[in-house]
Design a protein around this motif. Structure first.
Motif, PDB file in Angstrom:
ATOM      1  N   UNK A  12       0.830  -1.206   0.000  1.00  0.00           N
ATOM      2  CA  UNK A  12       0.000   0.000   0.000  1.00  0.00           C
ATOM      3  C   UNK A  12       0.863   1.253   0.000  1.00  0.00           C
ATOM      4  N   UNK A  13       1.926   1.234   0.807  1.00  0.00           N
ATOM      5  CA  UNK A  13       2.804   2.398   0.869  1.00  0.00           C
ATOM      6  C   UNK A  13       3.493   2.699  -0.448  1.00  0.00           C
ATOM      7  N   UNK A 122      13.996   4.466   1.559  1.00  0.00           N
ATOM      8  CA  UNK A 122      12.946   4.765   0.588  1.00  0.00           C
ATOM      9  C   UNK A 122      11.838   5.608   1.180  1.00  0.00           C
ATOM     10  N   UNK A 123      11.406   5.265   2.421  1.00  0.00           N
ATOM     11  CA  UNK A 123      10.372   6.062   3.075  1.00  0.00           C
ATOM     12  C   UNK A 123      10.822   7.482   3.358  1.00  0.00           C
ATOM     13  N   UNK A 174       0.922  15.032  -0.615  1.00  0.00           N
ATOM     14  CA  UNK A 174       0.231  14.276   0.431  1.00  0.00           C
ATOM     15  C   UNK A 174       0.399  12.775   0.226  1.00  0.00           C
ATOM     16  N   UNK A 175       0.273  12.310  -1.017  1.00  0.00           N
ATOM     17  CA  UNK A 175       0.422  10.881  -1.300  1.00  0.00           C
ATOM     18  C   UNK A 175       1.846  10.403  -1.024  1.00  0.00           C
ATOM     19  N   UNK A 176       2.834  11.205  -1.377  1.00  0.00           N
ATOM     20  CA  UNK A 176       4.225  10.819  -1.124  1.00  0.00           C
ATOM     21  C   UNK A 176       4.528  10.725   0.367  1.00  0.00           C
ATOM     22  N   UNK A 177       4.052  11.685   1.141  1.00  0.00           N
ATOM     23  CA  UNK A 177       4.281  11.650   2.589  1.00  0.00           C
ATOM     24  C   UNK A 177       3.527  10.485   3.221  1.00  0.00           C
ATOM     25  N   UNK A 178       2.298  10.240   2.779  1.00  0.00           N
ATOM     26  CA  UNK A 178       1.521   9.123   3.312  1.00  0.00           C
ATOM     27  C   UNK A 178       2.165   7.787   2.966  1.00  0.00           C
ATOM     28  N   UNK A 180       5.364   7.192   2.308  1.00  0.00           N
ATOM     29  CA  UNK A 180       6.575   7.037   3.102  1.00  0.00           C
ATOM     30  C   UNK A 180       6.275   6.700   4.548  1.00  0.00           C
ATOM     31  N   UNK A 181       5.193   7.261   5.092  1.00  0.00           N
ATOM     32  CA  UNK A 181       4.814   6.952   6.474  1.00  0.00           C
ATOM     33  C   UNK A 181       4.377   5.503   6.616  1.00  0.00           C
ATOM     34  N   UNK A 182       3.655   4.978   5.635  1.00  0.00           N
ATOM     35  CA  UNK A 182       3.241   3.576   5.696  1.00  0.00           C
ATOM     36  C   UNK A 182       4.449   2.642   5.655  1.00  0.00           C
TER      37      UNK A 182
END
Length: 218
Positions: A12-13, A122-123, A174-178, A180-182
């Motif tokens: 998902x990430x 990567x994150x 927003x998608x990139x930060x989300x 990376x957080x996952x």
């Protein structure tokens, strides 16, 4: 339980990050960073991007002209070019590193520590890519708002407004930060190892035996 959901969170990430990277690349080349509607000629809409200015006619035609000089651009557009290039490059590098660090990939199964490091790097690169995508679109949006409400400009002069590329850029960041957080959450999640389970069971058995010794049956 963590080992079951870990590959799902990793996939998902990286998929969310891939979506953010594609949107970031799209934002870089879209000419709709700013829109200008002329009241004298409502049939034409002027747009401005990082690379060119375009005129969109109501009939469906679109004519674009590339900017002649990089130094002639406003400061926010010059810096935005550099930051968007950096965002796209760090996002691509993050996709490559995190892709090799996925648990579902059979390559390097015996090198779990190195795969975790690849996921971590990567994150972090996705975080950097997301931030460097949000900063330029927010800067251009802030400059557009200042120019729109500038009292020194006569009211008869048309004002630039937000373009569609700004919203695409915010979504990309927003998608990139989300994403990376996952990926980083899968690394930080604690896993129960068999040795720890064996130690817990042995400790419980010792406690039971000591309790039976203190309280013998009559």
């Amino acid at each position: 339980m963590a080992s079951v959901y870990q590959p799902v969170m990793q996939l998902s990430g990286i998929l969310v990050s891939l979506l953010g990277w594609v949107l970031s690349c799209l934002t870089t080349y879209l000419p709709q960073w700013k829109n200008l509607n002329l009241e004298l000629n409502e049939l034409e809409i002027w747009t401005m991007g990082l690379w060119q200015a375009c005129v969109v006619q109501e009939e469906g035609g679109m004519q674009c002209k590339d900017f002649d000089s990089f130094l002639a651009l406003p400061p926010e557009l010059r810096i935005s070019r550099i930051l968007m290039f950096f965002s796209n490059g760090s996002g691509l590098l993050g996709l490559l590193l995190s892709g090799f660090g996925l648990d579902c990939l059979k390559i390097g199964e015996r090198q779990q520590e190195q795969k975790k490091r690849l996921l971590l790097f990567g994150g972090m690169l996705f975080w950097i890519s997301g931030i460097t995508a949000i900063v330029p679109v927010s800067w251009v949006a802030h400059a557009t708002v200042q120019e729109f409400w500038d009292e020194n400009i006569p009211d008869i002069v048309p004002r630039w407004d937000f373009g569609e590329a700004l919203f695409v850029g915010w979504l990309a960041g927003f998608c990139l930060i989300l994403g990376g957080s996952l990926l980083n959450c899968t690394i930080c999640s604690t896993e129960v190892h068999p040795s720890s389970v064996h130690y817990a069971v042995a400790e419980q058995q010792d406690q039971c035996q000591s309790f039976l010794k203190k309280n013998p049956k009559n």
